[in-house]
Design an enzyme around this catalytic site. Structure first.
Site, PDB file in Angstrom:
ATOM      1  N   ASP A  61      46.783  -5.168  11.302  1.00 46.16           N
ATOM      2  CA  ASP A  61      45.446  -4.925  11.860  1.00 46.16           C
ATOM      3  C   ASP A  61      44.492  -6.095  11.580  1.00 46.16           C
ATOM      4  O   ASP A  61      44.625  -6.786  10.579  1.00 46.16           O
ATOM      5  CB  ASP A  61      44.877  -3.627  11.257  1.00 46.16           C
ATOM      6  CG  ASP A  61      43.718  -3.085  12.076  1.00 46.16           C
ATOM      7  OD1 ASP A  61      43.534  -3.507  13.238  1.00 46.16           O
ATOM      8  OD2 ASP A  61      42.969  -2.239  11.547  1.00 46.16           O
ATOM      9  N   GLY A  98      41.640  -8.788  16.330  1.00 41.46           N
ATOM     10  CA  GLY A  98      40.418  -8.935  17.117  1.00 41.46           C
ATOM     11  C   GLY A  98      39.289  -9.525  16.285  1.00 41.46           C
ATOM     12  O   GLY A  98      38.590 -10.445  16.715  1.00 41.46           O
ATOM     13  N   TRP A 153      39.558 -11.310  13.610  1.00 44.08           N
ATOM     14  CA  TRP A 153      39.897 -12.695  13.260  1.00 44.08           C
ATOM     15  C   TRP A 153      39.417 -13.634  14.374  1.00 44.08           C
ATOM     16  O   TRP A 153      38.816 -14.673  14.110  1.00 44.08           O
ATOM     17  CB  TRP A 153      41.415 -12.810  13.077  1.00 44.08           C
ATOM     18  CG  TRP A 153      41.900 -14.165  12.701  1.00 44.08           C
ATOM     19  CD1 TRP A 153      42.071 -14.654  11.434  1.00 44.08           C
ATOM     20  CD2 TRP A 153      42.290 -15.226  13.591  1.00 44.08           C
ATOM     21  NE1 TRP A 153      42.539 -15.950  11.486  1.00 44.08           N
ATOM     22  CE2 TRP A 153      42.688 -16.327  12.797  1.00 44.08           C
ATOM     23  CE3 TRP A 153      42.343 -15.353  14.992  1.00 44.08           C
ATOM     24  CZ2 TRP A 153      43.118 -17.521  13.341  1.00 44.08           C
ATOM     25  CZ3 TRP A 153      42.780 -16.553  15.536  1.00 44.08           C
ATOM     26  CH2 TRP A 153      43.158 -17.627  14.712  1.00 44.08           C
ATOM     27  N   HIS A 202      45.630 -11.929  18.677  1.00 46.45           N
ATOM     28  CA  HIS A 202      46.966 -11.339  18.858  1.00 46.45           C
ATOM     29  C   HIS A 202      48.031 -12.435  18.865  1.00 46.45           C
ATOM     30  O   HIS A 202      49.113 -12.270  18.313  1.00 46.45           O
ATOM     31  CB  HIS A 202      47.037 -10.549  20.169  1.00 46.45           C
ATOM     32  CG  HIS A 202      46.115  -9.355  20.206  1.00 46.45           C
ATOM     33  ND1 HIS A 202      45.979  -8.492  19.144  1.00 46.45           N
ATOM     34  CD2 HIS A 202      45.294  -8.880  21.183  1.00 46.45           C
ATOM     35  CE1 HIS A 202      45.104  -7.535  19.468  1.00 46.45           C
ATOM     36  NE2 HIS A 202      44.672  -7.756  20.689  1.00 46.45           N
ATOM     37  N   SER A 246      50.086   1.150  19.389  1.00 46.96           N
ATOM     38  CA  SER A 246      50.050   2.597  19.167  1.00 46.96           C
ATOM     39  C   SER A 246      49.812   3.331  20.482  1.00 46.96           C
ATOM     40  O   SER A 246      49.355   2.741  21.461  1.00 46.96           O
ATOM     41  CB  SER A 246      48.944   2.952  18.171  1.00 46.96           C
ATOM     42  OG  SER A 246      47.675   2.927  18.807  1.00 46.96           O
ATOM     43  N   GLU A 251      47.510   5.288  20.957  1.00 50.36           N
ATOM     44  CA  GLU A 251      46.057   5.270  21.159  1.00 50.36           C
ATOM     45  C   GLU A 251      45.577   3.925  21.716  1.00 50.36           C
ATOM     46  O   GLU A 251      44.508   3.828  22.296  1.00 50.36           O
ATOM     47  CB  GLU A 251      45.333   5.569  19.841  1.00 50.36           C
ATOM     48  CG  GLU A 251      45.491   7.010  19.344  1.00 50.36           C
ATOM     49  CD  GLU A 251      46.862   7.335  18.762  1.00 50.36           C
ATOM     50  OE1 GLU A 251      47.557   6.414  18.289  1.00 50.36           O
ATOM     51  OE2 GLU A 251      47.257   8.519  18.796  1.00 50.36           O
ATOM     52  N   TRP A 290      46.425   2.463  24.255  1.00 48.79           N
ATOM     53  CA  TRP A 290      46.273   2.500  25.727  1.00 48.79           C
ATOM     54  C   TRP A 290      44.816   2.663  26.123  1.00 48.79           C
ATOM     55  O   TRP A 290      44.450   2.432  27.265  1.00 48.79           O
ATOM     56  CB  TRP A 290      47.089   3.645  26.351  1.00 48.79           C
ATOM     57  CG  TRP A 290      48.574   3.484  26.218  1.00 48.79           C
ATOM     58  CD1 TRP A 290      49.400   4.240  25.434  1.00 48.79           C
ATOM     59  CD2 TRP A 290      49.422   2.528  26.887  1.00 48.79           C
ATOM     60  NE1 TRP A 290      50.700   3.807  25.561  1.00 48.79           N
ATOM     61  CE2 TRP A 290      50.749   2.771  26.457  1.00 48.79           C
ATOM     62  CE3 TRP A 290      49.195   1.493  27.810  1.00 48.79           C
ATOM     63  CZ2 TRP A 290      51.842   2.011  26.900  1.00 48.79           C
ATOM     64  CZ3 TRP A 290      50.286   0.744  28.257  1.00 48.79           C
ATOM     65  CH2 TRP A 290      51.578   1.005  27.807  1.00 48.79           C
ATOM     66  N   LEU A 345      68.861  -7.808   7.961  1.00 51.23           N
ATOM     67  CA  LEU A 345      67.586  -7.088   7.989  1.00 51.23           C
ATOM     68  C   LEU A 345      67.504  -6.256   9.259  1.00 51.23           C
ATOM     69  O   LEU A 345      67.891  -6.712  10.337  1.00 51.23           O
ATOM     70  CB  LEU A 345      66.422  -8.096   7.958  1.00 51.23           C
ATOM     71  CG  LEU A 345      65.010  -7.538   8.232  1.00 51.23           C
ATOM     72  CD1 LEU A 345      64.504  -6.741   7.033  1.00 51.23           C
ATOM     73  CD2 LEU A 345      64.022  -8.669   8.547  1.00 51.23           C
ATOM     74  N   ARG A 385      43.059   3.434   6.232  1.00 51.19           N
ATOM     75  CA  ARG A 385      43.552   4.614   6.954  1.00 51.19           C
ATOM     76  C   ARG A 385      44.942   4.335   7.506  1.00 51.19           C
ATOM     77  O   ARG A 385      45.411   3.204   7.532  1.00 51.19           O
ATOM     78  CB  ARG A 385      42.583   5.010   8.070  1.00 51.19           C
ATOM     79  CG  ARG A 385      42.282   3.905   9.066  1.00 51.19           C
ATOM     80  CD  ARG A 385      41.381   4.415  10.206  1.00 51.19           C
ATOM     81  NE  ARG A 385      40.941   3.325  11.046  1.00 51.19           N
ATOM     82  CZ  ARG A 385      39.737   2.733  10.977  1.00 51.19           C
ATOM     83  NH1 ARG A 385      38.841   3.158  10.105  1.00 51.19           N
ATOM     84  NH2 ARG A 385      39.435   1.739  11.784  1.00 51.19           N
ATOM     85  N   SER A 398      46.023   5.633  10.658  1.00 49.68           N
ATOM     86  CA  SER A 398      45.999   5.486  12.124  1.00 49.68           C
ATOM     87  C   SER A 398      47.286   5.973  12.815  1.00 49.68           C
ATOM     88  O   SER A 398      47.842   5.279  13.678  1.00 49.68           O
ATOM     89  CB  SER A 398      45.701   4.035  12.504  1.00 49.68           C
ATOM     90  OG  SER A 398      44.451   3.637  11.975  1.00 49.68           O
ATOM     91  N   GLU A 409      54.414   4.009  -1.335  1.00 50.51           N
ATOM     92  CA  GLU A 409      53.318   3.325  -2.036  1.00 50.51           C
ATOM     93  C   GLU A 409      52.462   2.608  -0.995  1.00 50.51           C
ATOM     94  O   GLU A 409      52.992   1.919  -0.116  1.00 50.51           O
ATOM     95  CB  GLU A 409      53.874   2.303  -3.038  1.00 50.51           C
ATOM     96  CG  GLU A 409      54.673   2.915  -4.166  1.00 50.51           C
ATOM     97  CD  GLU A 409      53.844   3.809  -5.088  1.00 50.51           C
ATOM     98  OE1 GLU A 409      52.644   3.513  -5.283  1.00 50.51           O
ATOM     99  OE2 GLU A 409      54.395   4.801  -5.592  1.00 50.51           O
TER     100      GLU A 409
HETATM  101  C1  IPE Z   1      46.629   0.436  14.272  1.00 50.72           C
HETATM  102  O1  IPE Z   1      45.526  -0.381  14.432  1.00 50.72           O
HETATM  103  C2  IPE Z   1      47.648   0.142  15.350  1.00 50.72           C
HETATM  104  C3  IPE Z   1      48.340  -1.134  15.271  1.00 50.72           C
HETATM  105  C4  IPE Z   1      48.217  -2.014  14.327  1.00 50.72           C
HETATM  106  C5  IPE Z   1      49.254  -1.405  16.344  1.00 50.72           C
HETATM  107  P1  IPE Z   1      44.243   0.095  15.263  1.00 50.72           P
HETATM  108  O2  IPE Z   1      43.302  -1.046  15.223  1.00 50.72           O
HETATM  109  O3  IPE Z   1      44.658   0.576  16.587  1.00 50.72           O
HETATM  110  O4  IPE Z   1      43.720   1.320  14.396  1.00 50.72           O
HETATM  111  P2  IPE Z   1      42.245   1.929  14.272  1.00 50.72           P
HETATM  112  O5  IPE Z   1      41.746   2.137  15.660  1.00 50.72           O
HETATM  113  O6  IPE Z   1      41.417   0.921  13.535  1.00 50.72           O
HETATM  114  O7  IPE Z   1      42.417   3.163  13.478  1.00 50.72           O
HETATM  115  C1  IPE Z   2      45.780  -5.104  15.536  1.00 48.39           C
HETATM  116  O1  IPE Z   2      44.596  -5.821  15.661  1.00 48.39           O
HETATM  117  C2  IPE Z   2      46.705  -5.295  16.715  1.00 48.39           C
HETATM  118  C3  IPE Z   2      46.835  -4.139  17.611  1.00 48.39           C
HETATM  119  C4  IPE Z   2      46.301  -2.972  17.415  1.00 48.39           C
HETATM  120  C5  IPE Z   2      47.636  -4.324  18.782  1.00 48.39           C
HETATM  121  P1  IPE Z   2      43.333  -5.224  16.400  1.00 48.39           P
HETATM  122  O2  IPE Z   2      43.393  -5.615  17.833  1.00 48.39           O
HETATM  123  O3  IPE Z   2      43.227  -3.769  16.157  1.00 48.39           O
HETATM  124  O4  IPE Z   2      42.171  -6.017  15.688  1.00 48.39           O
HETATM  125  P2  IPE Z   2      40.790  -5.411  15.193  1.00 48.39           P
HETATM  126  O5  IPE Z   2      41.105  -4.242  14.329  1.00 48.39           O
HETATM  127  O6  IPE Z   2      40.038  -5.027  16.423  1.00 48.39           O
HETATM  128  O7  IPE Z   2      40.154  -6.528  14.447  1.00 48.39           O
HETATM  129 MG    MG Z   3      42.367  -2.683  14.694  1.00 52.47          MG
END
Ligand code: IPE
Ligand code: IPE
Ligand code: MG
Length: 243
Positions: free
Chosen positions: A31, A34, A36, A48, A76, A78, A80, A142, A197, A199, A210
């Site tokens: 995570d 965006g 970054w 990404h 995930s 979500e 979408w 792996l 969290r 998610s 852990e």
């Molecule tokens: C979790 O990150 C999903 C992935 C890393 C693919 P999200 O950025 O979608 O999670 P929330 O929205 O912060 O909970």
């Molecule tokens: C995680 O980074 C990658 C995916 C969920 C695909 P994010 O895109 O959620 O980046 P933030 O959380 O918005 O910084």
């Molecule tokens: Mg995120």
């Protein structure tokens, strides 16, 4: 542990790792891509792109360390809900990632697997995923699992349905209907970007995992940060309800 290719402070930290205390299965919520990019005034997708490079490094170090399973949350259910352009970019990044990584995965004896509902992905991507799974199926070092179009609740529902069809109601039977029944529960779950969290990731499997949370954004996560997480894990005392 002495790991080839590591230098300076990272190599020094790696020396503190105890081979016999490494997690068998590491799961990561990648995570912060965006944020970054935003910090640098770049479009989110640049994060990404950099994040995909981080994943490559984490996969390679996992293999070198002798970790047997690595699960990475790539997309995930979500996700979408994000803007169409970002989704399209992510799907395309996956296409490129698979294409570029297959030779390296084969060379490093790594098997690719996928957890999630593939049938909801673009058809050509489904084919590319199946092809990558086939081509890397001999990998022994792996097991690299990409969670794509994955949701923990959806997986639980799927397993519950499978169990009901079988008519045997037990944890063993439930487990048989998870996406990847042969994969042991994660020992360590790492989440980057400072969010504390889960998610909807691996809900059933993390009962005794852990958890490790770091403020480092995924594109900045590197070998050194990974080793720090592993060292933290090695200092934990796992009790599983016992004394
Ligand atoms: C979790 O990150 C999903 C992935 C890393 C693919 P999200 O950025 O979608 O999670 P929330 O929205 O912060 O909970
Ligand atoms: C995680 O980074 C990658 C995916 C969920 C695909 P994010 O895109 O959620 O980046 P933030 O959380 O918005 O910084
Ligand atoms: Mg995120």
């Amino acid at each position: 542990m002495e790991i080839e290719g590591l230098k300076g402070k990272t190599a020094e930290l790696a020396r503190e790792l105890q081979k016999e205390k490494l997690p068998r299965h590491v799961a990561v919520i990648m995570d912060g891509n965006g944020r970054w990019a935003k910090k640098r005034g770049l479009p989110r997708v640049k994060g990404h792109e950099k994040g995909a490079k981080t994943l490559r490094k984490v996969v390679e170090l996992s293999a070198k360390l002798g970790i047997q399973y690595l699960t990475a949350f790539a997309f995930s259910k979500e996700n979408w809900e994000r803007p169409r352009e970002e989704i399209e970019f992510l799907m395309d990044l996956l296409r490129r990632y698979l294409k570029n990584e297959i030779p390296t995965l084969i060379k490093n004896d790594i098997k690719l697997e996928v957890a999630g509902d593939l049938e909801e992905l673009p058809e050509d991507l489904q084919e590319k995923i199946k092809d990558a799974i086939r081509k890397t199926s001999a990998g022994k070092r792996l097991d690299f699992i990409l969670a794509i179009n994955y949701g923990g609740r959806a997986e639980i529902l799927r397993a519950a349905k499978g169990m009901a069809q079988e008519g045997i109601f037990s944890q063993e039977s439930f487990r048989k209907h998870l996406y990847l029944p042969h994969v042991p529960d994660p020992d360590l779950l790492i989440r980057t970007s400072g969010e504390i969290r889960i998610s909807n990731f691996l809900l059933w499997q993390i009962a005794y995992t852990e958890l490790y949370f770091t403020p480092v954004l995924w594109p900045d996560f590197n070998e050194r940060e990974y080793i720090k997480a592993l060292l933290d894990y090695q200092r934990r005392e796992r009790r599983f309800g016992r004394v």
